[in-house]
Design a protein around this motif. Structure first.
Motif, PDB file in Angstrom:
ATOM      1  N   GLN A 313     -10.120   1.282 -10.484  1.00  0.00           N
ATOM      2  CA  GLN A 313      -9.892   2.481  -9.685  1.00  0.00           C
ATOM      3  C   GLN A 313      -9.606   2.070  -8.243  1.00  0.00           C
ATOM      4  OE1 GLN A 313     -10.002   5.659 -10.963  1.00  0.00           O
ATOM      5  NE2 GLN A 313     -10.587   4.964 -13.017  1.00  0.00           N
ATOM      6  N   ALA A 314      -8.809   2.901  -7.561  1.00  0.00           N
ATOM      7  CA  ALA A 314      -8.541   2.641  -6.147  1.00  0.00           C
ATOM      8  C   ALA A 314      -8.919   3.860  -5.333  1.00  0.00           C
ATOM      9  CB  ALA A 314      -7.065   2.320  -5.946  1.00  0.00           C
ATOM     10  N   VAL A 315      -9.248   3.621  -4.065  1.00  0.00           N
ATOM     11  CA  VAL A 315      -9.677   4.733  -3.211  1.00  0.00           C
ATOM     12  C   VAL A 315      -8.593   5.032  -2.183  1.00  0.00           C
ATOM     13  CG1 VAL A 315     -11.438   5.534  -1.599  1.00  0.00           C
ATOM     14  CG2 VAL A 315     -12.071   4.018  -3.493  1.00  0.00           C
ATOM     15  N   ASN A 316      -8.139   6.289  -2.216  1.00  0.00           N
ATOM     16  CA  ASN A 316      -7.128   6.722  -1.257  1.00  0.00           C
ATOM     17  C   ASN A 316      -7.781   6.834   0.114  1.00  0.00           C
ATOM     18  OD1 ASN A 316      -5.217   8.023   0.267  1.00  0.00           O
ATOM     19  ND2 ASN A 316      -4.591   9.418  -1.369  1.00  0.00           N
ATOM     20  N   PRO A 317      -7.356   6.023   1.070  1.00  0.00           N
ATOM     21  CA  PRO A 317      -8.067   5.974   2.359  1.00  0.00           C
ATOM     22  C   PRO A 317      -7.969   7.274   3.143  1.00  0.00           C
ATOM     23  CG  PRO A 317      -6.004   4.746   2.476  1.00  0.00           C
ATOM     24  CD  PRO A 317      -6.190   5.127   1.039  1.00  0.00           C
ATOM     25  N   VAL A 318      -7.036   8.124   2.801  1.00  0.00           N
ATOM     26  CA  VAL A 318      -6.848   9.313   3.623  1.00  0.00           C
ATOM     27  C   VAL A 318      -7.858  10.401   3.275  1.00  0.00           C
ATOM     28  CG1 VAL A 318      -5.174  10.654   2.266  1.00  0.00           C
ATOM     29  CG2 VAL A 318      -4.995  10.605   4.750  1.00  0.00           C
ATOM     30  N   ASN A 319      -8.346  10.410   2.022  1.00  0.00           N
ATOM     31  CA  ASN A 319      -9.289  11.454   1.642  1.00  0.00           C
ATOM     32  C   ASN A 319     -10.448  10.938   0.774  1.00  0.00           C
ATOM     33  OD1 ASN A 319      -7.894  10.904  -0.660  1.00  0.00           O
ATOM     34  ND2 ASN A 319      -6.978  12.945  -0.878  1.00  0.00           N
ATOM     35  N   GLY A 320     -10.474   9.625   0.579  1.00  0.00           N
ATOM     36  CA  GLY A 320     -11.572   9.042  -0.184  1.00  0.00           C
ATOM     37  C   GLY A 320     -11.508   9.304  -1.676  1.00  0.00           C
ATOM     38  N   GLU A 321     -10.428   9.856  -2.128  1.00  0.00           N
ATOM     39  CA  GLU A 321     -10.286  10.195  -3.543  1.00  0.00           C
ATOM     40  C   GLU A 321     -10.089   8.938  -4.396  1.00  0.00           C
ATOM     41  OE1 GLU A 321      -8.136  14.078  -4.092  1.00  0.00           O
ATOM     42  OE2 GLU A 321      -6.907  12.726  -5.297  1.00  0.00           O
ATOM     43  N   THR A 322     -10.623   8.951  -5.597  1.00  0.00           N
ATOM     44  CA  THR A 322     -10.473   7.813  -6.492  1.00  0.00           C
ATOM     45  C   THR A 322      -9.329   8.070  -7.468  1.00  0.00           C
ATOM     46  OG1 THR A 322     -12.815   7.337  -6.344  1.00  0.00           O
ATOM     47  CG2 THR A 322     -11.634   6.419  -8.222  1.00  0.00           C
ATOM     48  N   VAL A 323      -8.420   7.117  -7.535  1.00  0.00           N
ATOM     49  CA  VAL A 323      -7.266   7.281  -8.443  1.00  0.00           C
ATOM     50  C   VAL A 323      -7.138   6.021  -9.317  1.00  0.00           C
ATOM     51  CG1 VAL A 323      -5.949   8.823  -6.934  1.00  0.00           C
ATOM     52  CG2 VAL A 323      -5.686   6.349  -6.702  1.00  0.00           C
ATOM     53  N   PRO A 324      -6.601   6.159 -10.521  1.00  0.00           N
ATOM     54  CA  PRO A 324      -6.490   5.007 -11.421  1.00  0.00           C
ATOM     55  C   PRO A 324      -5.382   4.048 -10.986  1.00  0.00           C
ATOM     56  CG  PRO A 324      -5.482   6.926 -12.424  1.00  0.00           C
ATOM     57  CD  PRO A 324      -6.116   7.400 -11.155  1.00  0.00           C
ATOM     58  N   VAL A 325      -5.585   2.754 -11.266  1.00  0.00           N
ATOM     59  CA  VAL A 325      -4.562   1.739 -10.993  1.00  0.00           C
ATOM     60  C   VAL A 325      -3.858   1.386 -12.298  1.00  0.00           C
ATOM     61  CG1 VAL A 325      -4.108  -0.616 -10.201  1.00  0.00           C
ATOM     62  CG2 VAL A 325      -5.841   0.791  -9.041  1.00  0.00           C
ATOM     63  N   TRP A 326      -2.555   1.549 -12.318  1.00  0.00           N
ATOM     64  CA  TRP A 326      -1.751   1.221 -13.498  1.00  0.00           C
ATOM     65  C   TRP A 326      -0.907  -0.018 -13.226  1.00  0.00           C
ATOM     66  CZ3 TRP A 326      -0.824   4.127 -18.202  1.00  0.00           C
ATOM     67  CH2 TRP A 326      -1.693   5.219 -18.368  1.00  0.00           C
ATOM     68  N   ILE A 327      -0.781  -0.835 -14.262  1.00  0.00           N
ATOM     69  CA  ILE A 327       0.147  -1.963 -14.175  1.00  0.00           C
ATOM     70  C   ILE A 327       1.451  -1.506 -14.826  1.00  0.00           C
ATOM     71  CG2 ILE A 327       0.572  -4.363 -14.841  1.00  0.00           C
ATOM     72  CD1 ILE A 327      -2.591  -4.510 -15.123  1.00  0.00           C
ATOM     73  N   THR A 328       2.562  -1.665 -14.121  1.00  0.00           N
ATOM     74  CA  THR A 328       3.800  -1.065 -14.623  1.00  0.00           C
ATOM     75  C   THR A 328       4.957  -2.060 -14.590  1.00  0.00           C
ATOM     76  OG1 THR A 328       4.688  -0.401 -12.492  1.00  0.00           O
ATOM     77  CG2 THR A 328       3.089   1.084 -13.501  1.00  0.00           C
ATOM     78  N   ASN A 329       6.012  -1.683 -15.243  1.00  0.00           N
ATOM     79  CA  ASN A 329       7.224  -2.516 -15.220  1.00  0.00           C
ATOM     80  C   ASN A 329       8.229  -2.026 -14.188  1.00  0.00           C
ATOM     81  OD1 ASN A 329       8.136  -0.184 -16.421  1.00  0.00           O
ATOM     82  ND2 ASN A 329       9.344  -1.243 -17.996  1.00  0.00           N
ATOM     83  N   TYR A 330       7.989  -0.873 -13.587  1.00  0.00           N
ATOM     84  CA  TYR A 330       9.009  -0.360 -12.656  1.00  0.00           C
ATOM     85  C   TYR A 330       8.715  -0.716 -11.210  1.00  0.00           C
ATOM     86  CZ  TYR A 330       6.362   3.806 -11.061  1.00  0.00           C
ATOM     87  OH  TYR A 330       5.450   4.648 -10.504  1.00  0.00           O
ATOM     88  N   VAL A 331       7.529  -1.224 -10.946  1.00  0.00           N
ATOM     89  CA  VAL A 331       7.268  -1.749  -9.609  1.00  0.00           C
ATOM     90  C   VAL A 331       7.569  -3.245  -9.660  1.00  0.00           C
ATOM     91  CG1 VAL A 331       5.534  -2.106  -7.828  1.00  0.00           C
ATOM     92  CG2 VAL A 331       5.554   0.011  -9.143  1.00  0.00           C
ATOM     93  N   LEU A 332       8.337  -3.704  -8.670  1.00  0.00           N
ATOM     94  CA  LEU A 332       8.819  -5.084  -8.706  1.00  0.00           C
ATOM     95  C   LEU A 332       7.993  -5.970  -7.787  1.00  0.00           C
ATOM     96  CD1 LEU A 332      12.621  -4.254  -8.475  1.00  0.00           C
ATOM     97  CD2 LEU A 332      11.236  -4.568 -10.536  1.00  0.00           C
ATOM     98  N   GLY A 333       7.718  -7.173  -8.260  1.00  0.00           N
ATOM     99  CA  GLY A 333       6.889  -8.083  -7.491  1.00  0.00           C
ATOM    100  C   GLY A 333       7.506  -8.504  -6.174  1.00  0.00           C
TER     101      GLY A 333
END
Length: 811
Positions: A313-333
């Motif tokens: 999980q990751a924490v959105n620094p702007v509101n402290g909300e927790t969101v899931p982290v996905w590993i994807t093929n569309y984000v490029l290294g």
RNA sequence: GCCGAGGUGGCGGAAUGGCAGACGCAGUAGACUCAAAAUCUACCGAUCGCAAGGUCAUGAGGGUUCAAGUCCCUCCCUCGGCACCA
């Protein structure tokens, strides 16, 4: 004057010889006249000879150059040869004939063909990129880049054909396969020389604001450079164990951060986590390897988006909300930080991904009127909603505000990559560097330039991917210029783009290229600097749309660098740039040797003459659009020229000019002049045809009127007009006579035709004196018998009147 | 998929919101010629009509306007460029 035949063969030969002898097209380095520098992309002298496409684009610039001379400019219209390159090398590989010899044969053919078309080049300034006197300068300039740290070595992937065992240029890769054998191309890492064009990204963008390029050309360059301003932000991680610090994402849309419902990371990023000791299920490891493998093979095509939840999980620094982290093929290294915040409501790709995996979609930016989430993401700027204290701000206000609150790091990114400047090939400029174990990369001292290409037996690149130069031991082995120890030459050569990056400067100092004086002294000399100041920038550069990203960008970069070095007086080399359409083969496909559909102009020129060929290629269609070649129409332009010749030389031409014909002549002078400036050559030719048809109907035209007509036809059909000009005992050459002015007053017609419409449909036309007012026309129209019948039972509701053109009766 | 350009007779193509098809090719008829070529003249989008004239036509469908090939919206097709650039 007596009747004679239009003997174009005799006429064209005669004038080509006389022009060459008199040197009327030579540019003058010391003239008091204003200068005009007209440039075409210099041709690659292929073994096919000149083709019809060369003629179209060259005739266009020739017409402009000729008009400028007539307008009193000191015109420079040069020609040369961009002669390094693959086709010649491939021919050498096949036949074993030295590329230098092939090049000489090909340029001889091209030169002869261009001369036969009567182009007004300054032939004294001919250059050739494969001439050691020329590439000595190219090598010297490369060393300036090297000395300033703008040339560096890096490991770069190259295209590799595993069957032919050679590195391929991008042009040789068609759809991911080797052009010759069809084997899928692999990527191989190799050390390559690079030029740091990215250091000039901002300058290249800025310079576009000050030049007159076609809007689509500017747009393509801007897109290629691809500047974007964004921010790097850390999202704290939970679930990565001891690694659980943060993941850094990059975004240009900080205003949408309240809409982030997940974080997407690249397989490359995830792999780094694994290497750092992240413990994750085999399923995830497998997925990461699978994505990386896919990327290596596919390379070119976009694949369907996929992903896997990482458990983190990751924490959105702007509101402290927790969101899931996905590993994807569309984000490029390799792009940005290799991780993004997923904002499906405001990004197409995140949206597609969220839809597939049922992730929440939260809209936070919308048009001012309200926040409506339709079935598509809203990707424009707008106003913030559901965004804490930032709600209500516009995107433009919110971005700096949020970045301040988060202490985000601002970063400017470019799409533009550095220029791969190495080729493992024979037929190019040797890169003038020497590698010494002790001293590293050492530039060749200026006194040893040029490093000329040694003769080799086999021009084929070696199995190990090195250039054939690597096999010439006695050439490769040198003494280190610094320590005198044993060292080796660089065996890579420069790309095709090198010599063409500064050729517009080369034309200005052809005498200096031959000189033995050191370049560093020559180029700074008053003599050379004065020449450069006189001629630069190029006033009008026309070329193919296909060179608008690479060549145009590279040569602007090269020139800007030379300018920064204090060697060239202007930072932008081209004031105006336009582009022509390609001539395609019948059926609308590209002409290419492999398809065997290349049209050669020689037969047509022999049959109809160079002038008819020139006029036809200008008449075919709009200059900026691609057109399929069809030679049938050339008969029409031949008939036109033949008619000009016959009417102008007929036994008795009238001594007075009819009023209507006089007016048409003025109109034609005006139109042809304007059409040349807007590259509307087809309508210019058409206007002259209309005039000639009217002259035919009128039985001829007085001598002075003919002379005016010859002046406007001269840029298009230089030989015919020169011949007739001589027969009319015009002064000097028609091509140096002032361009005719037109009389605005003579353009006004005494009688005009007014169209009479009822409810927008044309019913009749009135021929009336020009300048009548609405009341007068209305009266005439309503009295017209046709209108009287039509209006019998209708009531007139309204009258629309356009002076001297139209009246519309609305009933 | 995104960006850009474009879609008009048998063909290449014209047309600042104001006569759609200029100009050219091809085609038809006539003049000239013993004949042909060349040249010249006329015709040459579809459709109804003996004609005068009418109707329909600029990729498809809507809209704005007195008037739309041209401006706006939706869609189809062709060509060029770029390929997940966050």
């Amino acid at each position: 004057m007596f009747f004679m035949n239009y003997d174009f063969k005799k006429i064209e030969k005669k004038w080509q010889e006389q022009w060459a002898e008199a040197g009327i097209y030579a540019a003058n380095d010391n003239s008091a006249k204003p200068k005009y520098y007209a440039l075409i992309e210099f041709p690659y002298p292929s073994g096919d000879g000149l083709h019809v496409g060369h003629i179209r684009s060259t005739t266009a610039m020739d017409i402009i150059s000729r008009k400028r001379r007539m307008e009193g400019y000191n015109v420079l219209f040069p020609i040369g040869w961009d002669a390094f390159g693959l086709p010649t090398e491939n021919y050498a590989i096949k036949t074993g004939i030295q590329p230098a010899i092939v090049t000489r044969q090909n340029t001889d053919v091209f030169r002869k063909q261009l001369k036969a078309l009567g182009f007004s080049f300054d032939w004294k300034r001919e250059i050739n990129t494969t001439d050691p006197n020329y590439y000595k300068w190219t090598q010297w300039m490369f060393l300036r880049f090297f000395e300033k740290g703008l040339a560096y070595k890096a490991r770069m992937p190259i295209n590799w054909c595993p069957k032919d065992k050679i590195g391929l240029a991008n042009e040789e890769v068609v759809g991911g396969k080797c052009e010759r054998c069809g084997t899928p191309v692999e990527q191989r890492e190799r050390e390559q020389w690079m030029l740091k064009i990215t250091a000039y990204a901002d300058k290249l963008l800025e310079g576009l604001k000050h030049v007159d390029f076609l809007p689509e050309i500017k747009r393509q360059q801007e897109h290629w450079i691809g500047r974007s301003e964004g921010f790097k932000i850390g999202f704290k991680l939970d679930g990565l164990g001891v690694l659980g610090t943060a993941v850094e994402i990059f975004t240009t849309r900080l205003d949408t951060i309240f809409g982030a419902t997940f974080v997407a990371v690249s397989a490359e990023t995830a792999k780094k986590w694994l290497e750092a000791g992240w413990e994750s299920p085999d399923e995830i490891k497998k997925y990461i390897e699978q994505v990386l493998a896919e990327r290596k093979n596919a390379g070119f095509e976009a694949t369907e988006k996929s992903g896997i939840f990482s458990g983190v999980q990751a924490v959105n620094p702007v509101n402290g909300e927790t969101v899931p982290v996905w590993i994807t093929n569309y984000v490029l290294g390799g792009v940005g930080t290799g991780a993004v915040m997923g904002v499906p409501a405001h990004d197409e790709r995140d949206f597609e991904f969220a839809k597939k995996y049922n992730l929440p979609i939260r809209a936070v930016v919308g048009p001012s009127s309200g926040l409506v989430f339709a079935d598509r993401p809203f990707v424009q700027d707008g106003f913030l909603h559901h965004s804490g204290t930032f709600t209500g701000m516009s995107s433009a206000e919110a971005i700096p505000a949020i970045s301040k609150a988060l202490e985000a790091r601002r970063e400017v990114r470019y799409r533009l990559r550095d220029w791969v400047f190495s080729r493992q090939r024979y037929w190019g400029e040797p890169i003038p560097l020497i590698y010494c174990e002790k001293c590293g990369w050492i530039p060749v001292p200026e006194k040893d330039l040029p490093i000329t290409l040694p003769e080799v037996k086999d021009y084929k690149p070696r199995d190990d991917g090195q250039s054939p130069l690597a096999s010439v031991e006695e050439w490769v082995e040198v003494k280190c210029p610094k320590c005198g120890g044993l060292a080796r030459r660089e065996t890579d050569t420069m790309p095709n783009w090198a010599g063409s990056s500064w050729y517009f400067i080369g034309y200005l100092m052809t005498e200096n290229l031959k000189s033995r004086e050191p370049i560093s002294e020559q180029i700074k000399s008053e003599e050379v600097q004065n020449k450069l100041k006189r001629w630069l920038p190029v006033d009008w550069y026309n070329g193919g749309m296909e060179h608008v990203t690479l060549h145009l960008l590279y040569s602007r970069f090269w020139n800007q660098f030379l300018h920064d070095e204090g060697l060239v007086p202007v930072s932008e080399p081209y004031r105006k740039r336009t582009a022509h359409g390609l001539i395609l083969a019948a059926g609308g496909v590209k002409m290419s040797k492999s398809k065997g559909n290349v049209v050669r102009p020689d037969d047509l020129i022999a049959e109809f003459g160079a002038d008819a060929m020139r006029v036809y290629e200008m008449f075919m269609g709009p200059f900026n659009q691609a057109i399929a070649w069809d030679e049938h129409g050339i008969l029409g332009t031949y008939r036109f020229l033949e008619r000009v010749f016959r009417l102008a030389t007929q036994e008795k031409n009238p001594t007075t000019l009819q009023t209507e014909l006089a007016r048409l002549l003025e109109l034609t002078v005006k139109k042809v002049g304007e059409d040349i400036e807007s590259l509307s050559f087809n309508t210019a030719v058409s206007a002259m045809m209309i005039l000639i048809n009217k002259i035919q109907a009128a039985g001829g035209m007085p001598r002075d009127s003919w002379k005016t007509f010859l002046l406007i036809l001269a840029p298009f059909a230089p030989h015919l007009t020169e011949e007739l000009w001589e027969k009319f005992s015009g002064e000097g050459s028609v091509h140096l006579h002032p361009w005719p002015a037109f009389d605005e007053q003579a353009l006004a017609a005494a009688l005009v035709k007014i169209v009479v419409q009822i409810n927008g449909k044309i019913k009749t036309r009135l021929s009336v004196p020009a300048g009548l007012v609405e009341a007068e026309i209305t009266q005439l129209a309503l009295a017209d018998p046709v209108i009287v019948v039509q209006l019998k039972e209708a009531t007139v509701r309204r009258i629309v009147f356009v002076p001297d053109r139209l009246i519309n009766i609305v009933v």
